[in-house]
Scaffold this motif. Structure first.
Motif, PDB file in Angstrom:
ATOM      1  N   UNK A   5     -16.146  -4.588   1.165  1.00  0.00           N
ATOM      2  CA  UNK A   5     -16.221  -3.450   2.078  1.00  0.00           C
ATOM      3  C   UNK A   5     -15.206  -3.640   3.202  1.00  0.00           C
ATOM      4  N   UNK A   6     -14.464  -2.586   3.477  1.00  0.00           N
ATOM      5  CA  UNK A   6     -13.448  -2.660   4.526  1.00  0.00           C
ATOM      6  C   UNK A   6     -13.546  -1.423   5.407  1.00  0.00           C
ATOM      7  N   UNK A   7     -13.549  -1.650   6.727  1.00  0.00           N
ATOM      8  CA  UNK A   7     -13.657  -0.560   7.680  1.00  0.00           C
ATOM      9  C   UNK A   7     -12.276   0.017   7.994  1.00  0.00           C
ATOM     10  N   UNK A   8     -12.182   1.344   7.983  1.00  0.00           N
ATOM     11  CA  UNK A   8     -10.961   2.045   8.364  1.00  0.00           C
ATOM     12  C   UNK A   8     -11.311   3.095   9.415  1.00  0.00           C
ATOM     13  N   UNK A   9     -10.299   3.762   9.972  1.00  0.00           N
ATOM     14  CA  UNK A   9     -10.558   4.800  10.965  1.00  0.00           C
ATOM     15  C   UNK A   9     -11.354   5.961  10.371  1.00  0.00           C
ATOM     16  N   UNK A  10     -11.141   6.221   9.115  1.00  0.00           N
ATOM     17  CA  UNK A  10     -11.862   7.315   8.449  1.00  0.00           C
ATOM     18  C   UNK A  10     -13.252   6.915   7.982  1.00  0.00           C
ATOM     19  N   UNK A  11     -13.567   5.621   8.129  1.00  0.00           N
ATOM     20  CA  UNK A  11     -14.857   5.146   7.676  1.00  0.00           C
ATOM     21  C   UNK A  11     -14.716   3.989   6.706  1.00  0.00           C
ATOM     22  N   UNK A  12     -15.814   3.498   6.153  1.00  0.00           N
ATOM     23  CA  UNK A  12     -15.740   2.367   5.236  1.00  0.00           C
ATOM     24  C   UNK A  12     -15.133   2.744   3.890  1.00  0.00           C
ATOM     25  N   UNK A  13     -14.373   1.827   3.323  1.00  0.00           N
ATOM     26  CA  UNK A  13     -13.855   1.963   1.962  1.00  0.00           C
ATOM     27  C   UNK A  13     -14.228   0.706   1.201  1.00  0.00           C
ATOM     28  N   UNK A  14     -14.095   0.763  -0.141  1.00  0.00           N
ATOM     29  CA  UNK A  14     -14.555  -0.338  -0.971  1.00  0.00           C
ATOM     30  C   UNK A  14     -13.430  -0.771  -1.907  1.00  0.00           C
ATOM     31  N   UNK A  15     -13.035  -2.050  -1.789  1.00  0.00           N
ATOM     32  CA  UNK A  15     -11.960  -2.618  -2.593  1.00  0.00           C
ATOM     33  C   UNK A  15     -12.553  -3.326  -3.808  1.00  0.00           C
ATOM     34  N   UNK A  16     -12.119  -2.902  -4.993  1.00  0.00           N
ATOM     35  CA  UNK A  16     -12.521  -3.569  -6.230  1.00  0.00           C
ATOM     36  C   UNK A  16     -11.478  -4.637  -6.544  1.00  0.00           C
ATOM     37  N   UNK A  17     -11.876  -5.910  -6.465  1.00  0.00           N
ATOM     38  CA  UNK A  17     -10.963  -7.038  -6.672  1.00  0.00           C
ATOM     39  C   UNK A  17     -11.152  -7.576  -8.088  1.00  0.00           C
ATOM     40  N   UNK A  18     -10.043  -7.759  -8.808  1.00  0.00           N
ATOM     41  CA  UNK A  18     -10.134  -8.241 -10.185  1.00  0.00           C
ATOM     42  C   UNK A  18      -8.832  -8.919 -10.577  1.00  0.00           C
ATOM     43  N   UNK A  19      -8.879  -9.696 -11.643  1.00  0.00           N
ATOM     44  CA  UNK A  19      -7.696 -10.384 -12.182  1.00  0.00           C
ATOM     45  C   UNK A  19      -7.498  -9.927 -13.614  1.00  0.00           C
ATOM     46  N   UNK A  20      -6.292  -9.589 -13.948  1.00  0.00           N
ATOM     47  CA  UNK A  20      -6.020  -9.063 -15.292  1.00  0.00           C
ATOM     48  C   UNK A  20      -5.655 -10.140 -16.297  1.00  0.00           C
ATOM     49  N   UNK A  21      -5.291 -11.339 -15.825  1.00  0.00           N
ATOM     50  CA  UNK A  21      -4.816 -12.366 -16.746  1.00  0.00           C
ATOM     51  C   UNK A  21      -5.590 -13.654 -16.714  1.00  0.00           C
ATOM     52  N   UNK A  22      -6.834 -13.635 -16.319  1.00  0.00           N
ATOM     53  CA  UNK A  22      -7.611 -14.862 -16.304  1.00  0.00           C
ATOM     54  C   UNK A  22      -7.817 -15.407 -14.896  1.00  0.00           C
ATOM     55  N   UNK A  23      -8.397 -16.601 -14.822  1.00  0.00           N
ATOM     56  CA  UNK A  23      -8.835 -17.191 -13.558  1.00  0.00           C
ATOM     57  C   UNK A  23      -7.709 -17.383 -12.556  1.00  0.00           C
ATOM     58  N   UNK A  24      -6.547 -17.831 -12.974  1.00  0.00           N
ATOM     59  CA  UNK A  24      -5.476 -18.166 -12.041  1.00  0.00           C
ATOM     60  C   UNK A  24      -4.372 -17.098 -11.990  1.00  0.00           C
TER      61      UNK A  24
END
Length: 402
Positions: A5-24
């Motif tokens: 969750x990240x706060x912005x001037x327009x309100x909270x937004x939600x960042x989906x964090x992921x890796x496309x090629x594995x752990x590293x």
């Protein structure tokens, strides 16, 4: 994979964090305005990565396929695997509920949040010209067909995963089974009989309600009755009228297992007073042998929806406890239980597939059995196929005179 969750001037937004090629591998981020959308995106990514690891090759992409195209493909593939009745029901749902409004959408649009909104839209749809909306059970049937289409597309490797996987069904909103006690039945029938006395052109209304409260018929079975179904001691139930499809069909319940190509049937008790009223309607309305007893103005079987409206107006004018029209069947069956009739006989007369359904009425009436223990509609030793003559000597539940 995680949602931040990240706060912005327009309100909270939600960042989906992921890796496309594995752990590293390099971490990727996609931002959403709603947390549920971010979670759905990660779920799709997780399924896609899992299938890639398994080496599953997908023929098409979400964006290339519309719901209507996949629905037709599903019907074509499934017609040899499911029954004709279920196929007809599914085709009706696709043609009337899914394709007209959602058929042009691509499959990637049918996420869990979208299905949730779709359920709300379906709930707001009015039935015919009445003010009633679709029940939760009807909406659930529609969404089940939608998910069956999506699941088959996944199985056929036409799409990588079902975007609607994990959707929640709407809660059961079916009304609790209700019934009238014997005193309420007699008082209501007395009211209707006074409103439509003998000789009245609407006397058939009283006769229809009398049959429903004494014989335990389903609505389609009531409107499907013909003069030939009136026997000496019993009422012969061998057809039901399907109002939506404008045709007759087999009765519900237990089928004739020894001759499956024959039409199943059953008998139910027919008291002298009920038989007299039915014959009176046949004579008064000049009912032909090939015509239903309670035909409508066009000469065809009566429409159930219009009669239900009339029934509710009668109950309101009567001033007693309100129940549904189908609860008249429940009332008849509970009166049989009150009378101490053998449960196997009740099962046959009611047309229940399983005895457990009949047992449900025993548990429902509970302690109230003693209040009408004097009521005897048929002999306990009556045969399920042909009731004994003791039924003829007993009074039907009619206008309240003992």
């Amino acid at each position: 994979m995680s949602v931040r969750t990240r706060q912005t001037k327009a309100g909270p937004v939600y960042d989906a964090l992921y890796r496309v090629g594995g752990k590293h591998s390099k971490q990727m981020c996609k931002t959403f305005d709603r947390k549920v959308d971010a979670r759905d995106f990660l779920a799709r990514m997780k399924n896609e990565q899992a299938e890639n690891r398994l080496g599953i090759n997908v023929v098409g992409r979400f964006e290339d396929m519309t719901l209507e195209h996949e629905a037709r493909f599903w019907l074509e593939q499934m017609q040899v695997q499911i029954s004709a009745g279920w196929m007809k029901r599914a085709s009706g749902i696709i043609d009337k509920s899914l394709v007209p409004k959602y058929g042009h959408l691509t499959l990637d649009k049918f996420t869990v949040p979208f299905v949730r909104r779709m359920q709300g839209e379906l709930k707001s749809v009015n039935l015919r010209d009445s003010k009633r909306s679709l029940s939760n059970a009807s909406v659930n049937r529609i969404t089940e067909v939608l998910c069956a289409i999506l699941n088959y597309a996944v199985k056929a490797r036409r799409i990588p995963f079902n975007p609607a996987k994990g959707y929640m069904k709407l809660p059961d909103d079916r009304a609790e089974m209700s019934y009238w006690e014997v005193d309420e039945v007699k008082d209501f029938l007395r009211f209707v009989s006074e409103k439509y006395p003998l000789g009245s052109p609407d006397r058939w209304v009283y006769a229809a309600l009398l049959v429903a409260l004494n014989c335990g018929l389903r609505a389609g079975e009531l409107w499907g009755l013909m003069p030939g179904d009136i026997r000496d001691e019993t009422l012969y139930i061998k057809r039901q009228w399907l109002e939506n499809e404008k045709r007759f069909d087999l009765v519900k319940g237990k089928r004739n297992r020894k001759a499956k190509d024959r039409q199943p049937y059953r008998h139910t008790v027919l008291h002298r007073q009920v038989k007299a009223e039915l014959l009176g309607v046949v004579a008064q309305r000049n009912v032909r042998t090939d015509q239903t007893i309670f035909y409508g103005e066009d000469g065809k079987p009566r429409g159930h929806v219009s009669f239900v409206d009339r029934f509710h107006r009668l109950v309101k004018a009567w001033g007693g406890r309100r129940i549904r029209f189908h609860d008249l069947r429940h009332t008849a069956i509970t009166l049989w239980v009150h009378a101490g009739i053998n449960l196997r006989v009740i099962q046959e007369m009611a047309g229940h597939e399983n005895i457990s359904t009949t047992m449900g009425y025993v548990h429902m009436v509970g302690r109230s059995v003693n209040r009408v223990s004097h009521l005897h509609l048929v002999s306990e030793n009556s045969s399920p196929k042909l009731l004994s003559k003791s039924a003829e000597s007993d009074d039907a539940i009619r206008t309240g005179s003992d």
